[in-house]
Write an enzyme that holds these catalytic residues in place. Structure first.
Site, PDB file in Angstrom:
ATOM      1  N   LYS A 146       0.850  -1.208   0.000  1.00 17.91           N
ATOM      2  CA  LYS A 146       0.000   0.000   0.000  1.00 17.91           C
ATOM      3  C   LYS A 146       0.880   1.251   0.000  1.00 17.91           C
ATOM      4  CE  LYS A 146      -0.332  -0.361   5.040  1.00 17.91           C
ATOM      5  NZ  LYS A 146      -1.118  -0.963   6.141  1.00 17.91           N
ATOM      6  N   ARG A 160     -10.686  -0.163  14.694  1.00 19.07           N
ATOM      7  CA  ARG A 160     -10.689   0.561  13.411  1.00 19.07           C
ATOM      8  C   ARG A 160     -11.873   0.097  12.563  1.00 19.07           C
ATOM      9  NH1 ARG A 160      -4.921   0.847  10.451  1.00 19.07           N
ATOM     10  NH2 ARG A 160      -5.338  -1.339  10.022  1.00 19.07           N
ATOM     11  N   HIS A 219      -6.149  -7.514  12.945  1.00 21.38           N
ATOM     12  CA  HIS A 219      -4.916  -6.712  12.956  1.00 21.38           C
ATOM     13  C   HIS A 219      -4.584  -6.344  14.393  1.00 21.38           C
ATOM     14  CE1 HIS A 219      -1.834  -4.346  11.076  1.00 21.38           C
ATOM     15  NE2 HIS A 219      -2.300  -3.198  11.471  1.00 21.38           N
ATOM     16  N   ARG A 255       0.848 -10.938   6.575  1.00 23.44           N
ATOM     17  CA  ARG A 255       0.776  -9.697   5.792  1.00 23.44           C
ATOM     18  C   ARG A 255       2.045  -8.908   6.116  1.00 23.44           C
ATOM     19  NH1 ARG A 255      -4.077  -9.843   8.695  1.00 23.44           N
ATOM     20  NH2 ARG A 255      -3.412  -8.003   9.828  1.00 23.44           N
ATOM     21  N   TYR A 273      15.579  31.450   4.533  1.00 23.06           N
ATOM     22  CA  TYR A 273      14.437  32.236   5.014  1.00 23.06           C
ATOM     23  C   TYR A 273      14.514  32.497   6.520  1.00 23.06           C
ATOM     24  CZ  TYR A 273      11.973  31.233   0.614  1.00 23.06           C
ATOM     25  OH  TYR A 273      11.599  31.144  -0.691  1.00 23.06           O
ATOM     26  N   CYS A 291      13.973  24.918   2.497  1.00 22.60           N
ATOM     27  CA  CYS A 291      13.045  25.605   1.586  1.00 22.60           C
ATOM     28  C   CYS A 291      12.143  24.566   0.904  1.00 22.60           C
ATOM     29  CB  CYS A 291      13.809  26.390   0.522  1.00 22.60           C
ATOM     30  SG  CYS A 291      15.080  27.477   1.192  1.00 22.60           S
ATOM     31  N   ASP A 332      12.224  23.558  -2.191  1.00 20.82           N
ATOM     32  CA  ASP A 332      12.922  22.713  -3.176  1.00 20.82           C
ATOM     33  C   ASP A 332      14.415  22.571  -2.923  1.00 20.82           C
ATOM     34  OD1 ASP A 332      10.412  23.299  -4.765  1.00 20.82           O
ATOM     35  OD2 ASP A 332      11.424  25.247  -4.858  1.00 20.82           O
TER      36      ASP A 332
HETATM   37  C1  PLP Z   1      -0.399  -1.923   6.860  1.00 25.47           C
HETATM   38  C2  PLP Z   1      -0.988  -3.182   7.344  1.00 25.47           C
HETATM   39  C3  PLP Z   1      -0.188  -4.323   7.515  1.00 25.47           C
HETATM   40  C4  PLP Z   1       1.323  -4.309   7.402  1.00 25.47           C
HETATM   41  O1  PLP Z   1       1.845  -3.814   8.628  1.00 25.47           O
HETATM   42  P1  PLP Z   1       3.420  -3.757   8.895  1.00 25.47           P
HETATM   43  O2  PLP Z   1       3.522  -3.244  10.289  1.00 25.47           O
HETATM   44  O3  PLP Z   1       3.989  -2.779   7.923  1.00 25.47           O
HETATM   45  O4  PLP Z   1       3.949  -5.119   8.718  1.00 25.47           O
HETATM   46  C5  PLP Z   1      -0.827  -5.519   7.814  1.00 25.47           C
HETATM   47  N1  PLP Z   1      -2.159  -5.575   7.986  1.00 25.47           N
HETATM   48  C6  PLP Z   1      -2.953  -4.481   7.875  1.00 25.47           C
HETATM   49  C7  PLP Z   1      -4.411  -4.609   8.097  1.00 25.47           C
HETATM   50  C8  PLP Z   1      -2.391  -3.246   7.564  1.00 25.47           C
HETATM   51  O5  PLP Z   1      -3.175  -2.165   7.469  1.00 25.47           O
END
Ligand code: PLP
Length: 374
Positions: free
Chosen positions: A40, A140, A170, A223, A268, A314, A316
């Site tokens: 992602k 969440r 998660h 994941r 600046y 700055c 850039d």
């Molecule tokens: C982003 C995400 C992950 C990956 O998490 P890491 O800490 O980068 O390994 C896994 N599961 C879900 C639902 C996520 O949103």
């Protein structure tokens, strides 16, 4: 945003390191456990397609993204592997998910009922692949109660247009020393999964931290996100007993070098005044590139020497104090290795008071990503 190819600032991604990181994780997992590479946010800023390729070379058999558009990017690039969209997709867009054979996340009943009704109105729509998300304590999205979860399960399994592929959760604290809350979440996940009359093909709970410190949690998929990129998920909280290699470097070049007399203002707001005659270098990167103004006072590496970022960053460009004259075009390393010295993403994150995830993600599209296969 237009990408600045005609400027020496680059994100350099070492793709072989990503491959190695995935391969190492796979070697630590029980037989039969799959890795879905989490790509992602443009592969945490590294470039989603190149990361997906590298992860696949290391043994990843699927991908996770947050957005439907990110999943489409992978399909357009030719990936035929399973892709799970972790965020909820508006029911309106689901024909795209069906067409491209994505798995979408189902996190609540109102969404599921809307999806069911929309599909029912279009009997030729095809089959939507779903995974049920369980909220075991992240707070969440997801089902937190047995009754709702079972209702969703029944609704999906009794509808020929819906196909249940998985169930997952998660963890909120898998990267912390105190495992109490992790254990509570794990117990809740297992309890809720046990409510399902049949376990779907994919059952998963592990992110990077879970895979590293909790023996892969529960399930048959990991994941894998941040540790695939070679970063310690906990920042510095937990020691990493793993041969992970950071994949990302951020480099530029000196575009101007000058000897500045004592007492002159730099940038600046004149927040820096040369206290003596100094060599000052200008580097073409700034806050529009995601190299934030707060980086003032931090340092970069030139010929292995830490050089302070002086004056305001700055939009850039920014200025650094050099120990001596260097030729224009000399390499400047903002993240990564330079003559045996190294600046980690974590060090940048600490200076900014944030986490390395955010540092990688905020590097803007204006910086080209280039790939080195080593
Ligand atoms: C982003 C995400 C992950 C990956 O998490 P890491 O800490 O980068 O390994 C896994 N599961 C879900 C639902 C996520 O949103």
């Amino acid at each position: 945003m237009i990408t600045g190819w005609h400027r020496p600032t680059r994100v350099v991604v070492h793709t072989k390191r990503i491959t190695d990181n995935v391969r190492w994780h796979l070697s630590q997992l029980p037989q039969g456990t799959e890795i879905f590479a989490v790509v992602k946010a443009n592969g945490y800023g590294h470039g989603a397609v190149a990361v997906a390729q590298a992860a696949k070379a290391g043994g990843a058999t699927g991908f996770c993204v947050a957005l439907l558009d990110e999943a489409l990017q992978l399909r357009s690039a030719g990936f035929t592997e399973p892709i799970l969209i972790l965020n909820m997709v508006d029911a309106h867009y689901l024909p795209l998910a069906i067409e491209n054979n994505f798995m979408v996340t189902c996190g609540n009943l109102p969404w599921l009922k809307e999806v069911r009704d929309q599909l029912a109105a279009n009997p030729k729509a095809g089959t939507l692949h779903l995974q049920l998300k369980i909220d075991s304590g992240m707070g969440r999205i997801g089902f937190a109660e047995e009754k709702n979860l079972l209702e969703a399960y029944n609704l999906i399994t009794q509808d020929s247009q819906l196909d249940l592929q998985g169930v997952f959760t998660h963890f909120a604290t898998a990267d912390e020393e105190d495992a109490t809350y992790y254990q509570e979440q794990l117990a809740k996940f297992e309890k809720l999964v046990a409510v399902l009359p049949e376990r779907p093909r994919y059952v998963h709970s592990s992110n990077s931290a879970t895979a590293l410190w909790h023996h892969a949690g529960v399930g048959n998929v990991v994941r894998l996100g941040v540790s695939m990129y070679g970063l310690n998920p906990s920042g510095t909280a937990l020691a990493l007993d793993a041969p992970l290699k950071p994949a990302l470097e951020l480099v530029s070049e000196l575009i101007q070098v000058k000897l500045v007399p004592s007492g002159q203002g730099i940038s600046y707001g004149k927040t820096y005044t040369t206290p003596a005659t100094e060599w000052i270098g200008t580097v073409p990167i700034g806050y529009a590139d995601g190299w934030l103004r707060k980086m003032q006072g931090f340092h970069v590496l030139v010929a292995g020497v830490p050089c302070e970022i002086i004056g305001r960053v700055c939009m850039d460009q920014m200025m650094i104090r050099l120990p001596q004259e260097f030729p224009i075009g000399t390499k400047v390393t903002l993240i990564g290795e330079n003559n045996g010295q190294r600046i980690s993403v974590q060090a940048v994150a600490q200076h900014l008071g944030t986490i390395h995830y955010e540092v990688c993600c905020q590097l803007s599209d204006r910086i080209p990503r280039v790939y080195q296969e080593k």
